[in-house]
Scaffold this motif. Structure first.
Motif, PDB file in Angstrom:
ATOM      1  N   LEU A 164      -4.374  -1.586  -5.489  1.00 17.75           N
ATOM      2  CA  LEU A 164      -5.472  -0.670  -4.761  1.00 17.75           C
ATOM      3  C   LEU A 164      -6.005  -0.235  -5.971  1.00 17.75           C
ATOM      4  N   THR A 165      -7.543   0.042  -6.129  1.00 25.48           N
ATOM      5  CA  THR A 165      -8.274   0.690  -7.169  1.00 25.48           C
ATOM      6  C   THR A 165      -9.617   1.259  -6.420  1.00 25.48           C
ATOM      7  N   MET A 172     -11.479  -0.985  -3.896  1.00 26.14           N
ATOM      8  CA  MET A 172     -11.086  -2.595  -4.078  1.00 26.14           C
ATOM      9  C   MET A 172      -9.704  -2.839  -4.035  1.00 26.14           C
ATOM     10  N   HIS A 173      -9.367  -3.880  -3.193  1.00 28.08           N
ATOM     11  CA  HIS A 173      -8.102  -4.424  -2.847  1.00 28.08           C
ATOM     12  C   HIS A 173      -7.688  -5.633  -3.644  1.00 28.08           C
ATOM     13  N   ARG A 174      -6.286  -5.862  -4.208  1.00 32.33           N
ATOM     14  CA  ARG A 174      -6.298  -7.332  -4.640  1.00 32.33           C
ATOM     15  C   ARG A 174      -4.784  -7.519  -4.053  1.00 32.33           C
ATOM     16  N   LEU A 277      -9.170 -10.898  -2.992  1.00 30.92           N
ATOM     17  CA  LEU A 277      -9.601  -9.534  -3.010  1.00 30.92           C
ATOM     18  C   LEU A 277     -10.342  -9.173  -1.886  1.00 30.92           C
ATOM     19  N   MET A 278     -10.542  -7.785  -1.617  1.00 29.70           N
ATOM     20  CA  MET A 278     -11.384  -7.193  -0.682  1.00 29.70           C
ATOM     21  C   MET A 278     -12.131  -5.963  -1.312  1.00 29.70           C
ATOM     22  N   LYS A 279     -13.492  -5.860  -1.057  1.00 29.38           N
ATOM     23  CA  LYS A 279     -13.834  -4.445  -1.368  1.00 29.38           C
ATOM     24  C   LYS A 279     -14.541  -3.707  -0.177  1.00 29.38           C
TER      25      LYS A 279
END
Length: 781
Positions: A164-165, A172-174, A277-279
């Motif tokens: 997570l960032t 934003m996830h990875r 990824l997800m944002k």
């Protein structure tokens, strides 16, 4: 228990051209260059675990300073020690939600939960005891990685690594998946703090194409009726999609879906080590606002660039203060505390300048302004806001103008504890007045002084909420008519003083003088026979029974707010000299201070859990005590503050998950440490004056402008030397134990010599005492 933004990707600049248009705190986050003699990164000392265990109520996830998104794991969403959604004692994770409170004593938020899974689809989280019953996953702390702006964990049940960032308004996830034909994300809109059957008032979801979800929800928790909207994109189109509304699967995804419980399941077939990824961006205005935030702040999929920028932003902010000397442990506690102090208040506006106001309507900000949320004012006026005037002065005018707008918009008047455009009405007083008065006293430009005076005058003279008419009529609040009467009365006395300071600056001298006089009403509650602040009946008689460690005279309600007579007796921050006189002199105040630290720590069964970190009846785990050890500076033995502060620094904080003596309260517990470890504090923020304590480090350097520094150099033979022997200011002997904000911002340099025995003369002359309302002719500007 109810005791209560310039994002530019360094290596991906060509991907981020839209970001420059975003309304961002980051446009001023890099005002000051690195001022240190060493280029070592101070963020290396931040240990995000601190405060995530015990009663600290802190979250470990990814966010930016004052970020609107706080993307963090949730291990549980009910109970007092899970107000942030996470406690270090847990061993399973429900998922990762996008909004969290830092260290509060009441829970809310935990919006838009995402969990990555493999296997059969489960639409409920399961229990901590049996995580396999739902989409939860077990995890191990040795698989967690956390640094400012970044969090990672291995979801051991699914063999998925989550990272997570964040930008200011976007998380934003990875996720790194194993090979599986049954990989999926669940997006749970029903999840939130204390997600009982009536918490979600409404929620909606729309599917856009095969990679985007947008929606929103409203909840009925602490900030009752607040609304939050989101826009979410995934880097790879989902293979298929399932949606469940109020427990029923819905096959038609073309229309907007509405219900109180909505879960979306995004299905994938994944190869080994495949990353998806997800944002997700949030907005308090609408879905379109969330999408604008997403497009402006995260127009690309470069996770590492976002993470790097987040780390750089944190380093720029944390390195405003450099400390030399001290132990590794002390530096870890110090910079983690500074980190926590920069988490709130949070921005609550969109990149286009729109925001949801306290009137429930959408507004557009003027250029240069920001809207904020999460003002834990009863807590943070004491040290967290004073610290922000030092380390984030460029934000202070915007924060103050925000508080003024809130007062104009809110039916409750002056902000008390505003959260996401709702007034929680939590705690006593209206200490937004103190925060504004402090900023005015410190001479911050750009504050609309006349508007501030107008709303503050109205609150003090006309408001009919929260016992104010009773206070104006009786000069105290009768305990047989209104709860927490002693604390409420004392808080209104201090707020009167704060309002009087702003009115005087605005030119309303007549009303200022009247409120100065009314601020002396604390004298009406002091019982000279017992030596304590006590509740009075409507008749004026003292309420019985009375004991100095009790919460109140009856079981109907408490007479004190998260405190008792011992702690409330010292709640006269604007006038310690007057309190000393009331008690019988400076020596009497000294005796009373000795008394609170030496008293039995016994508390009655109905004492709130907030009263913690006890030394006698001094309770460092809660805010009413935080100025008390500094009050020795108003006695004939001012040196007694010094060992007491040193002891509290060493005993009430640790570099462990349970390293806080009480819940963090949006930076206040940590800000006390930062200020005190630097060697100074504000007993009365409205005075613009700092009092000396006992510096923990050998050198403290604060960047006050791009070219100016405030420096404290400390010499001592060993760390046990906690007494100030002498203070030298720019080469000249300095006979006082206090200084002003003007001294700080002008770049004054102090040299402090420490020793193992007290200097009994330094600061002991009453004429050299710090400012006090009874002595307010002293010029501290």
């Amino acid at each position: 228990m109810i005791s209560r933004r310039r994002f530019t990707a360094l290596s991906a600049a060509s991907l981020c051209s839209g970001i420059a248009k975003a309304r961002s705190l980051g446009t001023i986050a890099n005002t000051y260059a690195d001022h240190s003699e060493s280029n070592a990164k101070v963020s290396q000392y931040v240990d995000i675990r601190i405060g995530t265990g015990g009663h600290g109520h802190c979250y470990p996830g990814a966010t930016l300073p004052f970020g609107m998104v706080q993307l963090s794991p949730d291990t549980y969403n009910r109970g007092w020690d899970w107000c942030s959604g996470y406690n270090y004692s847990d061993s399973s994770i429900m998922g990762f939600s996008h909004t969290h409170l830092s260290g509060t004593g009441i829970g809310d938020m935990l919006d838009i939960l995402v969990m990555a899974c493999t296997g059969a689809v489960k639409t409920v989280p399961g229990t901590r005891e049996h995580p396999e019953e739902g989409y939860r996953s077990r995890f191990h702390h040795e698989d967690e990685r956390a640094s400012p702006g970044y969090y990672s964990v291995l979801l051991s049940d699914y063999k998925i690594t989550a990272e997570l960032t964040a930008t200011e308004r976007t998380g934003m996830h990875r996720y790194t998946f194993p090979k599986s034909d049954e990989s999926y994300f669940i997006v749970d809109l029903a999840h939130g703090y204390d997600d009982g059957p009536n918490v979600v008032r409404w929620s909606n979801l729309r599917v856009q194409g095969n990679d985007t979800l947008v929606g929103g929800k409203s909840t009925a928790r602490w900030a009752n009726g607040r609304e939050i909207y989101f826009a979410m994109k995934v880097s790879r189109p989902f293979d298929s999609l399932e949606i469940f509304v109020d427990g029923q699967r819905v096959d038609n995804h073309s229309a907007e879906l509405k219900g109180k419980s909505i879960q979306a399941v995004l299905h994938y077939k994944t190869s080994a080590q495949e990353q998806i990824l997800m944002k997700t961006a949030v907005s308090g205005v609408d879905e379109a606002g969330a999408m604008k935030n997403l497009e402006a702040e995260a127009p690309h999929w470069n996770f590492d660039a976002v993470r790097e920028q987040a780390a750089q932003t944190w380093e720029e902010n944390l390195s405003r203060i450099r400390v030399d000397g001290g132990t590794l442990k002390q530096k870890q506690i110090f910079y983690t505390s500074l980190y926590h102090s920069l988490l709130a208040p949070t921005i609550f506006d969109d990149v286009d300048g729109r925001y949801r106001g306290m009137d429930g309507q959408n507004h557009t900000l003027e250029t240069g302004e920001h809207n904020f949320s999460t003002f834990s004012l009863w807590d943070t006026y004491r040290a967290a806001h004073p610290l922000l005037t030092i380390v984030k002065p460029e934000l202070i005018p915007a924060m103050m103008n925000c508080l003024i707008r809130m007062a104009e918009q809110s039916a409750m008047g002056m902000p008390i504890w505003p959260l996401q455009a709702k007034e929680t009405k939590c705690m006593t007083g209206y200490h937004s007045a103190v925060v504004i008065a402090e900023a005015v006293a410190k001479g911050f430009p750009g504050i609309d002084l006349q508007r501030a005076a107008r709303v503050m005058r109205k609150e003090a003279l006309e408001s009919d909420v929260r016992g104010l008419p009773l206070y104006r009529e009786n000069k105290f609040i009768p305990c047989d008519i209104f709860p927490q009467s002693v604390s409420v009365s004392l808080d209104y006395c201090y707020d009167d003083w704060a309002v009087s300071r702003v009115l005087r600056a605005a030119g309303d001298t007549e009303t200022s003088i009247a409120l100065e006089k009314r601020s002396q009403g604390y004298r009406n509650l002091y019982d000279k026979q017992t030596g304590f602040m006590r509740p009075r009946l409507k008749t004026g008689e003292w309420a019985l029974p009375f004991a100095p460690n009790e919460m109140g005279h009856s079981k109907q309600w408490r007479d004190y707010a998260e405190s008792n007579p011992w702690q409330a007796t010292f709640a006269v921050q604007h006038d310690p000299a007057g309190l000393a006189e009331l008690m019988g002199g400076r020596s009497a105040l000294k005796s009373k201070l000795d008394g609170i630290f030496n008293a039995s720590s016994e508390l009655p069964p109905d004492a709130p859990p907030d009263i913690a970190g006890l030394v006698g009846q001094y309770a460092h785990g809660n805010e009413p005590s935080h100025h008390i050890a500094y009050l020795y500076l108003y006695t004939d033995t001012p040196y007694e503050t010094q060992p007491r502060i040193h002891s509290l620094l060493e005993s009430m904080y640790d570099n462990k998950p349970d390293g806080l003596a009480g819940n963090e309260d949006c930076g206040q517990m940590s800000a006390w440490y930062v200020m005190s470890a630097m060697g100074f504090y504000m007993t009365d923020p409205t005075s613009g004056a700092y009092v000396f304590g006992s510096p923990l480090f050998d050198r403290i350097t604060i960047a006050t402008t791009q070219s100016r520094k405030f420096v404290i150099n400390v010499t001592r033979s060993n760390p046990d030397e906690v007494y100030i022997q002498s203070i030298d200011r720019s080469g000249h002997d300095y006979g006082k134990l206090w200084f002003t904000h003007d001294d700080l911002k002008s770049g004054t340099s102090f040299h402090i010599k420490m020793g193992s025995a007290p200097n009994r003369n330094l600061g002991a002359d009453p004429a050299l005492a710090p400012p006090s309302a009874s002595l307010h002719s002293q010029d501290v500007t």
